[in-house]
Design a protein around this motif. Structure first.
Motif, PDB file in Angstrom:
ATOM      1  N   THR A  46      33.441  15.552  -4.076  1.00 28.37           N
ATOM      2  CA  THR A  46      33.290  15.056  -2.806  1.00 28.37           C
ATOM      3  C   THR A  46      34.511  14.030  -2.555  1.00 28.37           C
ATOM      4  O   THR A  46      35.207  13.582  -3.492  1.00 28.37           O
ATOM      5  CB  THR A  46      31.864  14.221  -2.480  1.00 28.37           C
ATOM      6  OG1 THR A  46      32.015  13.234  -3.152  1.00 28.37           O
ATOM      7  CG2 THR A  46      30.766  15.100  -2.747  1.00 28.37           C
ATOM      8  N   ILE A  47      34.746  13.866  -1.307  1.00 30.77           N
ATOM      9  CA  ILE A  47      35.761  12.842  -1.140  1.00 30.77           C
ATOM     10  C   ILE A  47      35.659  11.348  -1.567  1.00 30.77           C
ATOM     11  O   ILE A  47      36.576  10.833  -2.181  1.00 30.77           O
ATOM     12  CB  ILE A  47      35.847  12.450   0.516  1.00 30.77           C
ATOM     13  CG1 ILE A  47      36.297  13.954   1.137  1.00 30.77           C
ATOM     14  CG2 ILE A  47      37.041  11.346   0.793  1.00 30.77           C
ATOM     15  CD1 ILE A  47      36.284  13.981   2.517  1.00 30.77           C
ATOM     16  N   SER A  48      34.424  11.057  -1.678  1.00 23.52           N
ATOM     17  CA  SER A  48      33.962   9.839  -2.285  1.00 23.52           C
ATOM     18  C   SER A  48      34.334   9.620  -4.005  1.00 23.52           C
ATOM     19  O   SER A  48      34.723   8.740  -4.181  1.00 23.52           O
ATOM     20  CB  SER A  48      32.437   9.441  -2.058  1.00 23.52           C
ATOM     21  OG  SER A  48      32.166   9.189  -0.789  1.00 23.52           O
ATOM     22  N   GLU A  49      34.030  10.827  -4.459  1.00 22.37           N
ATOM     23  CA  GLU A  49      34.154  10.996  -5.847  1.00 22.37           C
ATOM     24  C   GLU A  49      35.833  10.990  -6.103  1.00 22.37           C
ATOM     25  O   GLU A  49      36.356  10.515  -7.006  1.00 22.37           O
ATOM     26  CB  GLU A  49      33.632  12.285  -6.341  1.00 22.37           C
ATOM     27  CG  GLU A  49      32.356  12.238  -6.563  1.00 22.37           C
ATOM     28  CD  GLU A  49      31.464  13.387  -6.736  1.00 22.37           C
ATOM     29  OE1 GLU A  49      31.894  14.325  -6.653  1.00 22.37           O
ATOM     30  OE2 GLU A  49      30.200  13.286  -7.104  1.00 22.37           O
ATOM     31  N   LYS A  50      36.589  11.591  -5.195  1.00 18.48           N
ATOM     32  CA  LYS A  50      38.066  11.777  -5.522  1.00 18.48           C
ATOM     33  C   LYS A  50      38.596  10.406  -5.410  1.00 18.48           C
ATOM     34  O   LYS A  50      39.783   9.880  -5.811  1.00 18.48           O
ATOM     35  CB  LYS A  50      38.799  12.729  -4.422  1.00 18.48           C
ATOM     36  CG  LYS A  50      38.135  14.393  -4.565  1.00 18.48           C
ATOM     37  CD  LYS A  50      39.178  14.920  -5.502  1.00 18.48           C
ATOM     38  CE  LYS A  50      38.640  16.438  -5.386  1.00 18.48           C
ATOM     39  NZ  LYS A  50      39.192  16.959  -6.612  1.00 18.48           N
ATOM     40  N   LEU A  51      37.886   9.600  -4.381  1.00 18.12           N
ATOM     41  CA  LEU A  51      38.665   8.300  -4.126  1.00 18.12           C
ATOM     42  C   LEU A  51      38.159   7.248  -5.142  1.00 18.12           C
ATOM     43  O   LEU A  51      38.497   6.167  -5.257  1.00 18.12           O
ATOM     44  CB  LEU A  51      38.197   7.796  -2.492  1.00 18.12           C
ATOM     45  CG  LEU A  51      38.932   8.499  -1.565  1.00 18.12           C
ATOM     46  CD1 LEU A  51      38.393   7.920  -0.233  1.00 18.12           C
ATOM     47  CD2 LEU A  51      40.538   8.183  -1.533  1.00 18.12           C
TER      48      LEU A  51
ATOM     49  N   VAL B 173      29.731   4.851   7.086  1.00 21.88           N
ATOM     50  CA  VAL B 173      30.834   5.465   7.931  1.00 21.88           C
ATOM     51  C   VAL B 173      29.865   6.035   9.099  1.00 21.88           C
ATOM     52  O   VAL B 173      28.832   6.571   9.015  1.00 21.88           O
ATOM     53  CB  VAL B 173      31.452   6.625   7.056  1.00 21.88           C
ATOM     54  CG1 VAL B 173      32.183   7.435   7.974  1.00 21.88           C
ATOM     55  CG2 VAL B 173      32.051   6.185   5.960  1.00 21.88           C
ATOM     56  N   GLU B 174      30.344   5.520  10.149  1.00 23.24           N
ATOM     57  CA  GLU B 174      29.661   5.786  11.499  1.00 23.24           C
ATOM     58  C   GLU B 174      30.478   6.907  12.146  1.00 23.24           C
ATOM     59  O   GLU B 174      31.445   7.003  12.442  1.00 23.24           O
ATOM     60  CB  GLU B 174      29.523   4.570  12.273  1.00 23.24           C
ATOM     61  CG  GLU B 174      28.850   3.586  11.587  1.00 23.24           C
ATOM     62  CD  GLU B 174      28.955   2.243  12.241  1.00 23.24           C
ATOM     63  OE1 GLU B 174      29.587   2.017  13.129  1.00 23.24           O
ATOM     64  OE2 GLU B 174      28.337   1.242  11.707  1.00 23.24           O
TER      65      GLU B 174
ATOM     66  N   ALA C 158      36.734  11.903   6.257  1.00 24.71           N
ATOM     67  CA  ALA C 158      37.554  11.587   5.289  1.00 24.71           C
ATOM     68  C   ALA C 158      38.421  10.352   5.958  1.00 24.71           C
ATOM     69  O   ALA C 158      38.815   9.552   4.879  1.00 24.71           O
ATOM     70  CB  ALA C 158      38.632  12.869   5.292  1.00 24.71           C
ATOM     71  N   HIS C 159      38.762  10.291   6.884  1.00 27.61           N
ATOM     72  CA  HIS C 159      39.609   9.018   7.358  1.00 27.61           C
ATOM     73  C   HIS C 159      38.903   7.572   7.319  1.00 27.61           C
ATOM     74  O   HIS C 159      39.427   6.714   6.701  1.00 27.61           O
ATOM     75  CB  HIS C 159      39.987   9.358   9.147  1.00 27.61           C
ATOM     76  CG  HIS C 159      40.765   8.002   9.560  1.00 27.61           C
ATOM     77  ND1 HIS C 159      42.128   8.167   9.508  1.00 27.61           N
ATOM     78  CD2 HIS C 159      40.242   6.875  10.166  1.00 27.61           C
ATOM     79  CE1 HIS C 159      42.335   6.695  10.242  1.00 27.61           C
ATOM     80  NE2 HIS C 159      41.265   6.272  10.338  1.00 27.61           N
ATOM     81  N   GLU C 160      37.798   7.924   7.716  1.00 30.24           N
ATOM     82  CA  GLU C 160      36.816   6.453   7.448  1.00 30.24           C
ATOM     83  C   GLU C 160      36.563   6.301   5.978  1.00 30.24           C
ATOM     84  O   GLU C 160      36.666   4.921   5.559  1.00 30.24           O
ATOM     85  CB  GLU C 160      35.718   6.575   8.290  1.00 30.24           C
ATOM     86  CG  GLU C 160      35.960   6.576   9.722  1.00 30.24           C
ATOM     87  CD  GLU C 160      36.745   5.593  10.454  1.00 30.24           C
ATOM     88  OE1 GLU C 160      36.888   4.494   9.767  1.00 30.24           O
ATOM     89  OE2 GLU C 160      37.584   6.024  11.368  1.00 30.24           O
ATOM     90  N   LEU C 161      36.457   7.049   5.241  1.00 27.42           N
ATOM     91  CA  LEU C 161      36.339   6.852   3.642  1.00 27.42           C
ATOM     92  C   LEU C 161      37.264   6.290   3.208  1.00 27.42           C
ATOM     93  O   LEU C 161      37.310   5.486   2.248  1.00 27.42           O
ATOM     94  CB  LEU C 161      35.674   8.401   2.940  1.00 27.42           C
ATOM     95  CG  LEU C 161      34.335   8.804   3.327  1.00 27.42           C
ATOM     96  CD1 LEU C 161      34.217  10.275   2.736  1.00 27.42           C
ATOM     97  CD2 LEU C 161      33.371   7.737   2.593  1.00 27.42           C
ATOM     98  N   ARG C 162      38.544   6.805   3.628  1.00 26.00           N
ATOM     99  CA  ARG C 162      39.808   5.996   3.018  1.00 26.00           C
ATOM    100  C   ARG C 162      39.668   4.618   3.510  1.00 26.00           C
ATOM    101  O   ARG C 162      40.168   3.833   2.720  1.00 26.00           O
ATOM    102  CB  ARG C 162      40.930   6.717   3.750  1.00 26.00           C
ATOM    103  CG  ARG C 162      42.422   6.265   3.293  1.00 26.00           C
ATOM    104  CD  ARG C 162      42.867   6.314   1.831  1.00 26.00           C
ATOM    105  NE  ARG C 162      43.735   5.796   1.612  1.00 26.00           N
ATOM    106  CZ  ARG C 162      44.507   5.547   0.449  1.00 26.00           C
ATOM    107  NH1 ARG C 162      43.484   5.937  -0.629  1.00 26.00           N
ATOM    108  NH2 ARG C 162      45.756   5.072   0.050  1.00 26.00           N
TER     109      ARG C 162
END
Length: 70
Positions: free
Chosen positions: A1-6, A34-35, A52-56
């Motif tokens: 997932t994106i969270s794991e990659k980050l 993230v809303e 993805a943008h908000e997870l960043r």
């Protein structure tokens, strides 16, 4: 997932809201969420891009909180 990659230490909760059509989403550091604006569900690519943008932003906030840079 994106969270794991980050490598997010605390994965944000994904929440939804009904907002104006020109509003896509936001990161809320107080709630670590993230809303996502549900009015944009007709465009799945936009929803994915927004998550993805908000997870960043979550990543940036968590790193800044620990005084780390990457």
């Amino acid at each position: 997932t994106i969270s794991e990659k980050l490598e997010l230490d605390e994965k944000p909760e994904i929440t939804f809201y009904d907002g104006p059509e020109n509003s896509y989403g936001a990161y809320n550091p107080g709630c670590n969420s993230v809303e996502i604006n549900s009015k944009n569900f007709q465009n799945p690519k936009e929803v994915i891009d927004t998550v993805a943008h908000e997870l960043r932003h979550a990543y940036q906030y968590q790193r800044a909180d620990k005084l780390e840079t990457m």
